[in-house]
Design an enzyme around this catalytic site. Structure first.
Site, PDB file in Angstrom:
ATOM      1  N   HIS A  19       0.842  -1.201   0.000  1.00 23.56           N
ATOM      2  CA  HIS A  19       0.000   0.000   0.000  1.00 23.56           C
ATOM      3  C   HIS A  19       0.875   1.247   0.000  1.00 23.56           C
ATOM      4  CE1 HIS A  19      -3.451   2.561   0.851  1.00 23.56           C
ATOM      5  NE2 HIS A  19      -2.641   3.230   1.646  1.00 23.56           N
ATOM      6  N   ASP A  26     -15.244   2.337   8.055  1.00 22.75           N
ATOM      7  CA  ASP A  26     -14.189   3.261   7.662  1.00 22.75           C
ATOM      8  C   ASP A  26     -14.735   4.318   6.699  1.00 22.75           C
ATOM      9  OD1 ASP A  26     -11.394   4.238   7.283  1.00 22.75           O
ATOM     10  OD2 ASP A  26     -11.808   3.570   5.242  1.00 22.75           O
ATOM     11  N   ARG A  37     -14.797  12.470   9.301  1.00 23.17           N
ATOM     12  CA  ARG A  37     -13.527  13.129   9.656  1.00 23.17           C
ATOM     13  C   ARG A  37     -13.199  14.241   8.667  1.00 23.17           C
ATOM     14  NH1 ARG A  37      -9.746   8.437   9.068  1.00 23.17           N
ATOM     15  NH2 ARG A  37      -8.131   9.994   9.358  1.00 23.17           N
ATOM     16  N   SER A  97      -7.442   3.384   9.757  1.00 27.69           N
ATOM     17  CA  SER A  97      -8.225   3.426   8.516  1.00 27.69           C
ATOM     18  C   SER A  97      -7.512   2.644   7.406  1.00 27.69           C
ATOM     19  CB  SER A  97      -8.426   4.894   8.107  1.00 27.69           C
ATOM     20  OG  SER A  97      -8.867   5.012   6.784  1.00 27.69           O
ATOM     21  N   LYS A 128      -8.366  -1.618   5.899  1.00 29.50           N
ATOM     22  CA  LYS A 128      -8.664  -2.001   4.513  1.00 29.50           C
ATOM     23  C   LYS A 128      -7.741  -3.124   4.032  1.00 29.50           C
ATOM     24  CE  LYS A 128      -9.031   2.491   3.929  1.00 29.50           C
ATOM     25  NZ  LYS A 128      -9.238   3.874   3.540  1.00 29.50           N
TER      26      LYS A 128
END
Ligand code: URA
Ligand code: CA
Length: 433
Positions: A82, A161, A168, A183, A187
């Site tokens: 990621h 999320d 947020r 968060s 995922k």
């Protein structure tokens, strides 16, 4: 339990138990706890932070709010990668076939999403015929036989999320390390990864502009991953300028092909080799990073990585002749050089502004319903440290519209040019494992 008491507890800087965090996330998911209480709670977290345990509890509660993907039918250690907030993140396109070619299974679940350019799926769809609409069974079979496959996200992953991130965004609580880390990690964990390699960007174009903050975020995510039984490593890499030269969907596919052929940009190549080495070590295909890197270099030099890309494209109905003939990718009607207005040395290229310039041309989605133009984008001609003369091209715009003024102005303002000599920036700042 009453939410008001839990808000007060966090406001006073006290840690929550696992049960309390589950109560909050479940209540928020099924609408028994309203937005305004979650807003106050998120703000309390922003100021009072969370312990390592609380962060892991929160991540796990978010994972449990939706479906999780079971990849156990795939043999081997499934390693996911990621990147946080890069512009034109070509690394996934390179890494998937590259690490698959040395035997590491890459089972990629990807979305389209909003952004400067499309997501991995949009980029792959620049290859004529390429389809991510495959069944779960076909997806698993392909990873088992070819070691790499990409499927569009259909499952209901981490709905808590989505809800929390949206809240947020409008309550000034995005920029909180425990909230960002949980968060992102939720995922990755929900999509079934056994191990995770994180590429945390730092610099002017990154989410975290300061190296110290980027390190803090990386450490937070690594701890959450390890805490929840997923081996996790993080690399902190430079985003004081975009990675590589291309920003745009088809343009990035072309750049990925060049990189797999061994002719890619130096920074993109180096980062892919580094991230790929971590993936191989986590997948237990090599003992050391040095050994892993050698395997990857050999895969590129021998043509094995490129062959694997061909196989990967063909097995998802794509036209693999784009590899030998990139002209078969979508091409833009207009190609316009952007000329420097100053003499000097490039000292910065604000990546998110270049990203916006690409989006203005149609390379990305401004809203969920925007249609992407796969052919358009930007090629950088000069990077940090390069000498530039007035009138010399600093970038090229690939467009399907005549009016490119707004994009051109964004490119010009994103380039910082100084009169004194500048060194190329460090690419990899740190590794956390
Ligand atoms: N990206 C995410 O997915 N979540 C955050 O909170 C911030 C960036
Ligand atoms: Ca790129």
């Amino acid at each position: 339990m009453r939410m008001v008491d839990l808000i007060e507890k966090k406001r006073n800087g006290l840690p929550h138990s696992k049960e309390e965090i589950e109560f909050i996330i479940e209540g928020y998911s099924n609408d028994t706890i309203p937005d305004y209480q979650i807003s106050a709670w998120a703000m309390a977290i922003f100021f009072k932070d969370m312990t390592q345990d609380e962060r892991a509890f929160l991540t796990d509660a978010i994972v449990q709010s939706g479906d999780t993907i079971d990849l156990s039918a795939i043999q081997g250690v499934k390693v996911d990668k990621h990147s946080t907030g890069g512009v034109g993140d070509t690394t996934t396109l390179v890494l998937a076939p590259l690490v698959a070619s040395v035997g590491v299974p890459v089972a990629k679940m990807s979305g389209r999403g909003l952004g400067h350019t499309g997501g991995t799926i949009d980029k792959l769809e620049a290859i004529p015929g390429f389809s991510v609409e495959i069944s779960n069974q076909r997806f698993i079979d392909l990873v088992n036989t070819n070691k790499a496959a990409v499927i569009g996200q259909t499952q209901n992953l981490t709905p808590a999320d989505k809800k929390l991130y949206g809240l947020r965004d409008v309550t000034a609580t995005v920029n909180s390390i425990p909230l960002i880390a949980s968060s992102i990690m939720s995922k990755k964990i929900a999509s079934g990864a056994d191990a995770i390699v994180l590429d945390v960007k730092t610099g002017a174009g990154a989410f975290m502009k300061e190296l110290s903050e980027s390190k803090e975020l990386a450490e937070a995510m690594v701890r959450i991953g390890n805490n929840l039984g997923r081996q996790t490593s993080a690399v902190i890499s430079d985003m004081s300028q975009p990675l590589g030269y291309m920003i745009g969907n088809a343009l990035e596919v072309k750049e990925a092909i060049d990189t797999l052929k061994g002719n890619g940009p130096e920074d993109l190549t180096e980062l892919c080799m580094t991230l790929g080495s971590h993936m191989i070590v986590l997948a237990k295909k090599a003992e050391t990073l040095a050994e892993a890197k050698e395997m990857l270099q050999e895969a590129v030099a021998s043509g094995k990585a490129l062959e694997h890309f061909k196989l990967f494209i063909e097995s998802q109905n794509g036209d693999s002749s784009v590899i030998d003939d990139p002209e078969r990718l979508p091409t833009a009607e207009y190609k316009v050089d952007i000329l420097s207005e100053n003499d000097g040395f490039v000292s910065g290229i604000v990546a998110d502004q270049i990203g916006t310039a690409a989006m203005l041309l149609g390379a990305g989605r401004a809203t969920k319903t925007s249609v992407i133009d796969l052919a358009v984008g930007i090629e950088l001609k000069k990077k940090i440290g390069d000498k530039v003369k007035t009138g010399e091209p600093i970038a090229t715009i690939y467009a399907n519209q005549e009016d490119i003024e707004a994009s051109k102005q964004k490119i010009l303002s994103s380039y910082e040019i100084t009169s004194t000599e500048v060194k190329a920036p460090t690419l990899i700042y740190d590794v956390i494992s």
